[in-house]
Design a protein around this motif. Structure first.
Motif, mmCIF file in Angstrom:
data_model
loop_
_atom_site.group_PDB
_atom_site.id
_atom_site.type_symbol
_atom_site.label_atom_id
_atom_site.label_comp_id
_atom_site.label_asym_id
_atom_site.label_seq_id
_atom_site.Cartn_x
_atom_site.Cartn_y
_atom_site.Cartn_z
ATOM 1 N N VAL A 83 0.866 -1.173 0.000
ATOM 2 C CA VAL A 83 0.000 0.000 0.000
ATOM 3 C C VAL A 83 0.902 1.221 0.000
ATOM 4 O O VAL A 83 1.906 1.259 0.715
ATOM 5 C CB VAL A 83 -0.899 0.008 1.263
ATOM 6 C CG1 VAL A 83 -1.689 1.300 1.371
ATOM 7 C CG2 VAL A 83 -1.822 -1.201 1.256
ATOM 8 N N THR A 84 0.576 2.202 -0.809
ATOM 9 C CA THR A 84 1.298 3.466 -0.772
ATOM 10 C C THR A 84 0.395 4.487 -0.106
ATOM 11 O O THR A 84 -0.752 4.680 -0.519
ATOM 12 C CB THR A 84 1.685 3.949 -2.182
ATOM 13 O OG1 THR A 84 2.524 2.975 -2.783
ATOM 14 C CG2 THR A 84 2.420 5.285 -2.115
ATOM 15 N N ALA A 85 0.908 5.118 0.944
ATOM 16 C CA ALA A 85 0.157 6.157 1.658
ATOM 17 C C ALA A 85 0.642 7.516 1.190
ATOM 18 O O ALA A 85 1.843 7.805 1.242
ATOM 19 C CB ALA A 85 0.352 6.017 3.163
ATOM 20 N N GLY A 86 -0.268 8.337 0.704
ATOM 21 C CA GLY A 86 0.027 9.724 0.371
ATOM 22 C C GLY A 86 -0.316 10.589 1.569
ATOM 23 O O GLY A 86 -1.366 10.397 2.191
ATOM 24 N N ILE A 87 0.579 11.513 1.907
ATOM 25 C CA ILE A 87 0.386 12.366 3.086
ATOM 26 C C ILE A 87 0.519 13.826 2.679
ATOM 27 O O ILE A 87 1.449 14.191 1.948
ATOM 28 C CB ILE A 87 1.458 12.099 4.165
ATOM 29 C CG1 ILE A 87 1.548 10.612 4.513
ATOM 30 C CG2 ILE A 87 1.196 12.938 5.418
ATOM 31 C CD1 ILE A 87 2.799 10.278 5.312
ATOM 32 N N ARG A 88 -0.392 14.654 3.182
ATOM 33 C CA ARG A 88 -0.263 16.105 3.027
ATOM 34 C C ARG A 88 -0.968 16.765 4.208
ATOM 35 O O ARG A 88 -1.804 16.162 4.869
ATOM 36 C CB ARG A 88 -0.847 16.576 1.702
ATOM 37 C CG ARG A 88 -2.332 16.350 1.557
ATOM 38 C CD ARG A 88 -2.780 16.665 0.159
ATOM 39 N NE ARG A 88 -4.237 16.678 0.031
ATOM 40 C CZ ARG A 88 -4.873 16.834 -1.108
ATOM 41 N NH1 ARG A 88 -4.203 16.992 -2.230
ATOM 42 N NH2 ARG A 88 -6.189 16.850 -1.140
ATOM 43 N N VAL A 89 -0.601 18.013 4.472
ATOM 44 C CA VAL A 89 -1.233 18.769 5.552
ATOM 45 C C VAL A 89 -2.314 19.655 4.952
ATOM 46 O O VAL A 89 -2.056 20.426 4.028
ATOM 47 C CB VAL A 89 -0.192 19.615 6.329
ATOM 48 C CG1 VAL A 89 -0.870 20.577 7.285
ATOM 49 C CG2 VAL A 89 0.771 18.691 7.074
ATOM 50 N N ALA A 90 -3.514 19.529 5.484
ATOM 51 C CA ALA A 90 -4.646 20.336 5.024
ATOM 52 C C ALA A 90 -4.832 21.583 5.876
ATOM 53 O O ALA A 90 -5.290 22.611 5.387
ATOM 54 C CB ALA A 90 -5.929 19.515 5.038
ATOM 55 N N ARG A 91 -4.462 21.480 7.159
ATOM 56 C CA ARG A 91 -4.616 22.619 8.072
ATOM 57 C C ARG A 91 -3.545 22.540 9.144
ATOM 58 O O ARG A 91 -3.332 21.491 9.734
ATOM 59 C CB ARG A 91 -5.996 22.596 8.728
ATOM 60 C CG ARG A 91 -6.224 23.767 9.658
ATOM 61 C CD ARG A 91 -7.571 23.673 10.396
ATOM 62 N NE ARG A 91 -7.659 24.710 11.398
ATOM 63 C CZ ARG A 91 -7.086 24.670 12.591
ATOM 64 N NH1 ARG A 91 -6.367 23.631 12.952
ATOM 65 N NH2 ARG A 91 -7.214 25.664 13.447
ATOM 66 N N LEU A 92 -2.910 23.672 9.388
ATOM 67 C CA LEU A 92 -1.887 23.771 10.418
ATOM 68 C C LEU A 92 -2.313 24.839 11.407
ATOM 69 O O LEU A 92 -2.325 26.025 11.091
ATOM 70 C CB LEU A 92 -0.535 24.117 9.778
ATOM 71 C CG LEU A 92 0.693 24.154 10.666
ATOM 72 C CD1 LEU A 92 0.851 22.873 11.464
ATOM 73 C CD2 LEU A 92 1.938 24.400 9.804
ATOM 74 N N GLY A 93 -2.731 24.393 12.601
ATOM 75 C CA GLY A 93 -3.198 25.317 13.632
ATOM 76 C C GLY A 93 -2.107 25.628 14.635
ATOM 77 O O GLY A 93 -0.936 25.321 14.432
#
Length: 145
Positions: A83-93
């Motif tokens: 499985v390849t997991a794609g990661i990104r940040v949608a919100r940085l509080g």
């Protein structure tokens, strides 16, 4: 309530991590059980944080705790696929970060599943939230969409 999400594609993610499935991940229906998908989310994000020096679960004075997860399923993952997991940040509080994660079966371009994962940075002893420091903020900002 909004409509069903459209599967993300690989090119939407600045970070891609491979995670092998295991025999024990498969349920009686012959596919990876739904709870394992959230484990893949956790593994992908925390391994990326550890590899980038933003977390050492054994010694860090502050740690990230999961406070929310969400997952939409589109197609089955099966053993023995990677499985390849794609990661990104949608919100940085101030003390929290919301990741968007997609799981891709093998070399597939469209996600088999995707969702969000919210971390809050806390003091390792008191478990009270603390502000995300500049080094971590810079790392997280580097994969923000």
């Amino acid at each position: 309530m909004s409509g069903r999400p459209i599967p993300f594609t690989r090119d939407a993610f600045p970070v891609l991590r491979t995670i092998p499935t295991r025999w024990m991940d498969v349920d009686t229906y012959g596919h990876v059980n739904n709870v394992v998908y959230l484990s893949f989310f956790d593994t992908a994000v925390n391994a990326w944080l550890i590899e980038n020096g933003a977390l050492d679960p054994r010694t860090s004075e502050t740690v990230f705790l999961v406070v929310e997860t969400r997952c939409s399923y589109f197609s089955e993952l099966v053993f023995p696929d990677d499985v390849t997991a794609g990661i990104r940040v949608a919100r940085l509080g101030g003390s929290s970060v919301t990741y968007e994660i997609a799981l891709f079966r093998g070399e597939a371009e469209e996600a088999s599943a995707q969702g969000s994962f919210v971390h809050v940075l806390v003091d390792a002893k008191t478990r009270r939230s603390v502000p995300i420091d500049e080094a971590r903020r810079s790392l997280l900002a580097s994969i923000t969409v």
